[in-house]
Write an enzyme that holds these catalytic residues in place. Structure first.
Site, PDB file in Angstrom:
ATOM      1  N   HIS A 160      -1.485  -1.050  -4.230  1.00  0.00           N
ATOM      2  CA  HIS A 160      -2.468  -0.964  -3.778  1.00  0.00           C
ATOM      3  C   HIS A 160      -2.701   0.623  -3.275  1.00  0.00           C
ATOM      4  O   HIS A 160      -1.742   1.054  -2.661  1.00  0.00           O
ATOM      5  CB  HIS A 160      -2.776  -1.740  -2.372  1.00  0.00           C
ATOM      6  N   HIS A 194      -8.581   0.923  -4.011  1.00  0.00           N
ATOM      7  CA  HIS A 194      -9.289   0.901  -2.920  1.00  0.00           C
ATOM      8  C   HIS A 194     -10.157   1.880  -2.463  1.00  0.00           C
ATOM      9  O   HIS A 194      -9.479   3.171  -2.045  1.00  0.00           O
ATOM     10  CB  HIS A 194      -8.469   0.216  -1.610  1.00  0.00           C
ATOM     11  N   MET A 234     -12.344   4.355  -0.756  1.00  0.00           N
ATOM     12  CA  MET A 234     -13.087   4.613   0.753  1.00  0.00           C
ATOM     13  C   MET A 234     -13.744   5.777   0.539  1.00  0.00           C
ATOM     14  O   MET A 234     -13.256   6.850   1.203  1.00  0.00           O
ATOM     15  CB  MET A 234     -11.992   4.716   1.773  1.00  0.00           C
ATOM     16  N   ASP A 240      -6.649  -6.554   4.540  1.00  0.00           N
ATOM     17  CA  ASP A 240      -6.195  -5.167   4.485  1.00  0.00           C
ATOM     18  C   ASP A 240      -6.105  -4.524   5.969  1.00  0.00           C
ATOM     19  O   ASP A 240      -7.112  -4.401   6.782  1.00  0.00           O
ATOM     20  CB  ASP A 240      -6.872  -4.273   3.581  1.00  0.00           C
ATOM     21  N   SER A 283       0.750  -0.983  -0.087  1.00  0.00           N
ATOM     22  CA  SER A 283      -0.156  -0.068  -0.029  1.00  0.00           C
ATOM     23  C   SER A 283       0.936   1.251   0.172  1.00  0.00           C
ATOM     24  O   SER A 283       1.748   1.316   1.106  1.00  0.00           O
ATOM     25  CB  SER A 283      -0.732   0.030   1.038  1.00  0.00           C
ATOM     26  N   MET A 304     -11.594  -5.913   5.694  1.00  0.00           N
ATOM     27  CA  MET A 304     -10.806  -4.993   6.023  1.00  0.00           C
ATOM     28  C   MET A 304     -10.558  -5.546   7.649  1.00  0.00           C
ATOM     29  O   MET A 304     -11.335  -5.964   8.521  1.00  0.00           O
ATOM     30  CB  MET A 304     -11.662  -3.544   6.737  1.00  0.00           C
ATOM     31  N   MET A 338      -9.096   7.981  -0.293  1.00  0.00           N
ATOM     32  CA  MET A 338      -9.924   8.333   1.113  1.00  0.00           C
ATOM     33  C   MET A 338     -10.634   9.720   0.803  1.00  0.00           C
ATOM     34  O   MET A 338     -10.063  10.476   0.400  1.00  0.00           O
ATOM     35  CB  MET A 338      -9.400   8.334   2.383  1.00  0.00           C
ATOM     36  N   ASP A 352      -4.923   3.523  -1.794  1.00  0.00           N
ATOM     37  CA  ASP A 352      -5.922   3.868  -0.636  1.00  0.00           C
ATOM     38  C   ASP A 352      -6.557   5.305  -1.159  1.00  0.00           C
ATOM     39  O   ASP A 352      -5.983   6.260  -0.869  1.00  0.00           O
ATOM     40  CB  ASP A 352      -5.426   3.593   0.688  1.00  0.00           C
TER      41      ASP A 352
END
Ligand code: DX5
Ligand code: ZN
Length: 224
Positions: free
Chosen positions: A34, A67, A69, A174, A9, A140, A38, A36
């Site tokens: 990966h 991913h 979020m 994760d 990540s 998660m 957000m 992330d």
């Protein structure tokens, strides 16, 4: 046995040298990057947008595992697809037409994945498996929003439940994955492993990735 893969990540990489962080992961033998994403609404933190996926895709040739979020992933889907995402993970808890959004990811030729928070029961995603709407489930093992948190072992029974139901699906885990927790997660049926702070703090990331992969192979499904 499904493919065992390690996905660093880049949330744990040095933000002053993000491209180098992506290249370092690839050169160390990572299977996917990966990313992330957000939005500060679905989770309390704000991180990357589609331009970071674009940057990563331009710097490495391994796939982009993205991913989301975010509260309304459907509003940003096209931007992340255009940026070069290969797998798009949306949360079952998002404010989103899940079936339609997963279908749109598939229609764009990308891998649809459903993500599930620690407190959310496995049953909430059963329809995604029954109707084969996804290629991957991301479980998660921390509360999403921040790197460097401790692994929540209580999610293991949920992983086992999903694995027993679907031997064909990739199950990613994760949060808090390191050289100890990787064995536990693999033992209940995970085959994809996101690791941020553990990998980026290593002096020898290649050795750490090989070790995680080896341990995961040894313990895969040994507890179910
Ligand atoms: C948490 C993110 C994770 C995180 C993992 O919200 O989804 O991908 O970067 O970081 P570590 O491996 O440090 O727990
Ligand atoms: Zn993540």
């Amino acid at each position: 046995m499904p493919d065992i893969q390690i996905m660093p990540s880049i949330l744990a990489a040095d933000f002053g040298h993000l491209a180098a962080g992506c290249k370092r992961a690839e050169e160390s033998g990572a299977d996917q990057i990966h990313v992330d994403v957000m939005d500060g609404v679905f989770v309390p933190n704000i991180s990357f947008g589609p331009d970071v996926v674009k940057m990563s895709a331009a710097n490495v040739s391994i796939p982009q595992n993205v991913h989301l979020m975010v509260k309304r992933p459907q509003d940003h889907l096209q931007a992340f697809i255009d940026a070069g995402s290969d797998t798009v993970q949306i949360h079952i808890e998002a404010d989103c037409p899940i079936v339609e959004t997963l279908a749109a990811i598939r229609k764009a030729g990308k891998r649809p994945a459903i993500t599930i928070n620690p407190e959310t029961p496995a049953e909430s995603i059963f329809h995604c498996l029954e109707e084969r709407l996804v290629d991957e489930v991301l479980v998660m093992s921390v509360h999403p929003g921040f790197g460097g948190q401790s692994y929540i072992a209580e999610v293991e029974s949920k992983v086992a439940q999903i694995r027993r139901m679907a031997d064909w699906v990739d199950i990613a885990i994760d949060g808090g994955i390191d050289d100890k927790t990787v064995r536990r997660a693999a033992a209940v049926g995970c085959n994809l492993f996101v690791a941020g702070s553990y990998l980026y703090k290593q002096e020898d990331m290649a050795a750490a990735i090989s070790d995680l992969r080896k341990q995961a192979k040894e313990s895969y499904c040994s507890a179910i």
